[in-house]
Write an enzyme that holds these catalytic residues in place. Structure first.
Site, short mmCIF file in Angstrom:
data_model
loop_
_atom_site.label_atom_id
_atom_site.label_comp_id
_atom_site.label_asym_id
_atom_site.label_seq_id
_atom_site.Cartn_x
_atom_site.Cartn_y
_atom_site.Cartn_z
CE1 TYR A 101 -4.40 2.34 0.30
CE2 TYR A 101 -2.13 3.23 2.10
CZ TYR A 101 -3.53 3.33 1.74
OH TYR A 101 -4.58 4.22 1.70
CD GLU A 189 -5.74 3.95 -1.45
OE1 GLU A 189 -6.27 4.07 -0.47
OE2 GLU A 189 -6.87 3.34 -2.32
#
Ligand code: GDP
Ligand code: MN
Length: 377
Positions: A101, A189
């Site tokens: 992530y 993101e």
């Protein structure tokens, strides 16, 4: 402003962040042509502006033409969190070895930009944040915009021990930060940020949100807007020169000036009520704005009372009063109006409204008290 994954991955590509080859399709035939040109396996991905598509069945890897057509049609007919699927992304499937992530966002409480990395990326990231928060590592920018390798290389090292992965993760993070600052994002993101079959890092998903208040600096981004996902009342309000945000309560608010509008909402809360909206009619006092504001607010069926709070400076109270009287002639207002006016041409305004049988207030606290009482009556 949110944008779709396919738009965000184009931005990623512009900034040199590796993404799989792909294109979007609205029909199965187009999807098939794309898959043939890039080669199987491909991943089909619903393009909706809500998260959790994977868990909702909106992401599927397919290995042949028959499955592609069947899965395309299945995903096209999904309803994902209330939204239909207009378009799918067809991308070369990545042979994912591991999911990480990587994100840049704003921590509103700290008032700082934060880089977030985790070795536990993927669809369960929210679960990881809850049950294993130490697996999510945060690095604050401390007010800087530094893209320096020396700053970010140790960050990459927290997650990647292999030197060459560290190096490419650092480079990708620098690019993500550049995009974030260049475009005034509130979020950039990559989840999952993956290692592919050749051992290289790639973005397997792309999520970008722009700060609405900075869009004036990036007019080219407006073309990316998908109106289907925006509140129709808020769009209409913007079009009519009103700043409007819908909320959950039942006290409709019409105020001049953003600061006073916030103060009015705070006072409604303080005195035990719940504001139904933020609405700033702006500094000018065009009576049409009052009419438009009333029309938009009255579409909300929760409304029990409308509080009009005007502090007349440039705004002339009599213009506001004329707007209210015009509205009373043109539309039915099925809830009480509580009107507080003070400042420029206050006397004239009060005379106009009183002769029409309306009560006016000078004190904000008195008016808000009355509005809150009416909201509970
Ligand atoms: P989201 O659920 O809306 O965030 O959609 P994602 O694009 O993140 O996809 C959800 C999950 O599908 C990912 O975490 C991956 O596990 C899987 N996935 C997405 N793209 C690919 C791909 O190219 N190859 C493989 N094998 N899995 C993928
Ligand atoms: Mn994702």
């Amino acid at each position: 402003m949110k944008i779709h994954e396919y738009q965000a991955r184009n931005l990623f590509a512009d900034y040199g962040i590796p993404v799989a080859e792909g294109d979007t399709a609205q029909r199965a035939g187009e999807a098939l042509a794309i898959a043939r040109s890039i080669g199987f396996p491909v991943v089909l991905k619903a393009q909706v502006l809500v998260g959790g598509r994977g868990k909702a069945g909106g992401v599927k890897v397919v290995f042949n033409e028959n499955d592609l057509t069947a899965e395309f049609n299945r995903i096209k007919n999904l309803n994902i969190k209330g939204y239909t699927v207009d378009r799918l992304l067809i991308a070369k499937a990545i042979d994912i070895k591991k999911e990480y992530y990587l994100a840049v966002t704003i921590d509103n409480i700290k008032g700082d930009v934060v880089v977030i990395v985790s070795a536990e990326g993927g669809v369960e990231i929210e679960e990881v944040a809850k049950t294993n928060p130490d697996k999510i590592i945060k690095f604050y920018m401390q007010g800087t915009k530094t893209l320096d390798e020396a700053r970010w290389s140790p960050v990459a090292a927290q997650v990647f021990s292999d030197p060459s992965l560290q190096k490419s993760a650092t480079a990708i993070l620098q690019k993500l930060l550049k995009l974030f600052f260049d475009k005034d994002c509130s979020l950039a993101e990559i989840n999952p940020f993956v290692i592919n079959g050749e051992g290289h890092l790639m973005a397997a998903d792309a999520k970008v949100i722009f700060d609405d208040n900075a869009l004036e600096r990036h007019l080219e981004l407006l073309a990316l807007r998908d109106l289907k996902y925006e509140d129709a009342d808020e769009l209409e309000a913007k079009d009519k020169g009103l700043s409007f945000v819908k909320l959950e309560g039942n006290v409709g608010c019409i105020v001049n000036g953003a600061g006073l509008a916030m103060g009015t909402m705070d006072t409604v809360n303080l005195l035990g009520g719940k504001p139904a909206n933020f609405l700033d009619v702006g500094g000018s006092s065009n009576p049409a704005k009052v009419l438009n504001a009333l029309k938009i607010i009255l579409r909300n069926k929760d409304i029990k009372v409308i509080l009009i709070n005007i502090f007349g400076g440039i705004t002339r109270c009599d213009d506001i009063a004329n707007g209210i009287l015009t509205a009373l002639n043109q539309i039915r207002i099925p809830v009480p109006l509580v009107i507080r006016l003070t400042g420029t041409n206050e006397k004239e305004a009060k005379a106009l409204l009183t002769s029409a049988g309306l009560t006016t207030y000078t004190s904000m606290r008195q008016a808000v008290t009355e509005a809150v009482r009416a909201s509970k009556a």
